[in-house]
Design an enzyme around this catalytic site. Structure first.
Site, PDB file in Angstrom:
ATOM      1  CD  GLU A  45       0.779  -1.715   8.061  1.00 20.87           C
ATOM      2  OE1 GLU A  45       0.438  -0.603   8.869  1.00 20.87           O
ATOM      3  OE2 GLU A  45       1.049  -1.259   7.040  1.00 20.87           O
ATOM      4  CG  ASP A  90      -0.419  -0.048   2.532  1.00 26.03           C
ATOM      5  OD1 ASP A  90       0.736  -0.079   2.476  1.00 26.03           O
ATOM      6  OD2 ASP A  90      -1.185   0.089   3.521  1.00 26.03           O
ATOM      7  CE  LYS A 137       3.412  -5.661   3.942  1.00 28.06           C
ATOM      8  NZ  LYS A 137       3.008  -4.601   4.479  1.00 28.06           N
ATOM      9  CD  GLU A 192       8.326  -0.207   7.537  1.00 26.93           C
ATOM     10  OE1 GLU A 192       7.297  -0.816   7.137  1.00 26.93           O
ATOM     11  OE2 GLU A 192       8.244   0.824   7.367  1.00 26.93           O
TER      12      GLU A 192
HETATM   13  O1  KIV Z   1       3.611  -1.218   1.563  1.00 25.06           O
HETATM   14  C1  KIV Z   1       4.851  -1.445   1.513  1.00 25.06           C
HETATM   15  O2  KIV Z   1       5.699  -1.111   0.588  1.00 25.06           O
HETATM   16  C2  KIV Z   1       5.320  -2.056   2.872  1.00 25.06           C
HETATM   17  C3  KIV Z   1       6.774  -2.345   3.047  1.00 25.06           C
HETATM   18  C4  KIV Z   1       7.288  -1.103   3.471  1.00 25.06           C
HETATM   19  C5  KIV Z   1       7.214  -3.475   3.901  1.00 25.06           C
HETATM   20  O3  KIV Z   1       4.477  -2.690   3.493  1.00 25.06           O
END
Ligand code: KIV
Length: 263
Positions: free
Chosen positions: A114, A44, A112, A181
């Site tokens: 968070e 994102d 993914k 991160e």
């Molecule tokens: O959205 C993204 O590019 C990410 C990376 C920073 C890991 O989540």
């Protein structure tokens, strides 16, 4: 060779570094796939590097589906990992499943999410229903307003303990990858040593199973602030292909990240 979740666990067990880069379109998906990048992250971060927003929060499900489709068309061997955008999964496991299913139908092989231990129930719900999950902990950009900026996480012993707990709760819930991160390298090593799931770092030192960076950062074309963990691989390279190959080689050889990229 087609990359899947089993390949990633095998690589981590054998100490072979996993490479991941963000990717938002078919042309770059083809180029990165040809370079042997194992995971294409439809991040994102596209809100910032493609759309010019100042955070990832405005990115929508429709935009993530669109870019996932574009990337999936160019990925022959790489695993396509798509970000669940802000507001698409926090309400309930059912909301998360409905939106994750849309990304899988657009061509993702994993999503993914968070958040720390509080996302364990949602992670388990997705995994039990056939959706592999990459958990993103440490500096989670969708929380920029709660953090008061993009800050290194886990510097105090209390915060470090919380991140260790987050990683093990998410691993227990069935996460296939744990991405960290902006955490101190020593903490990332403790996390990696403590869980049986491959770990991916961005600003997390070298003692993780693999690395990720934003494509526009390794090519030196993002006009915004350059984080400490970023390296411009175009410097000294005569083509984009050579820059990407340089990133892959450096990650595999453990020469990236160097001390200067770590916290
Ligand atoms: O959205 C993204 O590019 C990410 C990376 C920073 C890991 O989540």
């Amino acid at each position: 060779m087609k990359i899947n979740v089993n390949t990633l666990f095998k690589m981590a067990a054998e100490g072979q570094k996993i490479t991941m880069l963000t990717c938002y379109d078919t042309s770059f998906a083809t180029l990165l796939d040809d370079a042997g990048v194992e995971i294409l992250l439809v991040g994102d971060s596209l809100g910032m590097v493609i759309q010019g927003e100042d955070s990832t929060l405005p990115v929508t499900m429709e935009q993530m589906e669109y870019h996932t489709r574009c990337v999936a068309r160019g990925a022959k061997n790489a695993l396509v990992l798509s970000d669940m955008p802000f507001g698409s999964y926090q309400e309930s496991p059912q909301q998360a499943f409905a939106n994750a299913a849309r990304l899988m139908q657009a061509g993702a092989h994993m999503v993914k999410v968070e958040g720390g231990a509080f996302m364990a129930e949602t992670t388990r719900f997705l995994v039990e229903r056939g959706i592999p999950v990459c958990s993103h902990i440490g500096l989670t950009p969708q929380f920029v307003n709660s953090f008061g900026g993009y800050r290194v996480q886990g510097k105090s012993e209390n915060d470090a303990e919380r991140i260790l707990h987050d990683a093990s709760a998410l691993a227990d819930a069935g996460a296939s990858l744990v991405l960290m991160e902006c955490v101190p390298a020593a903490l990332a090593k403790r996390v990696s040593d403590g869980i049986a799931v491959p770990t991916i770092g961005i600003g997390a030192g070298v003692d993780v199973s693999g690395q990720v960076l934003v494509l526009h950062d390794i090519l030196g074309v993002y006009p915004g602030r350059k984080a400490r963990f970023v390296k411009n691989f175009m410097a000294g390279a005569d083509s984009i292909q050579a820059a990407v190959a340089g990133y892959v080689t450096a990650v595999k050889a453990r020469s990236f990240p160097a001390e200067e990229h770590c916290f």
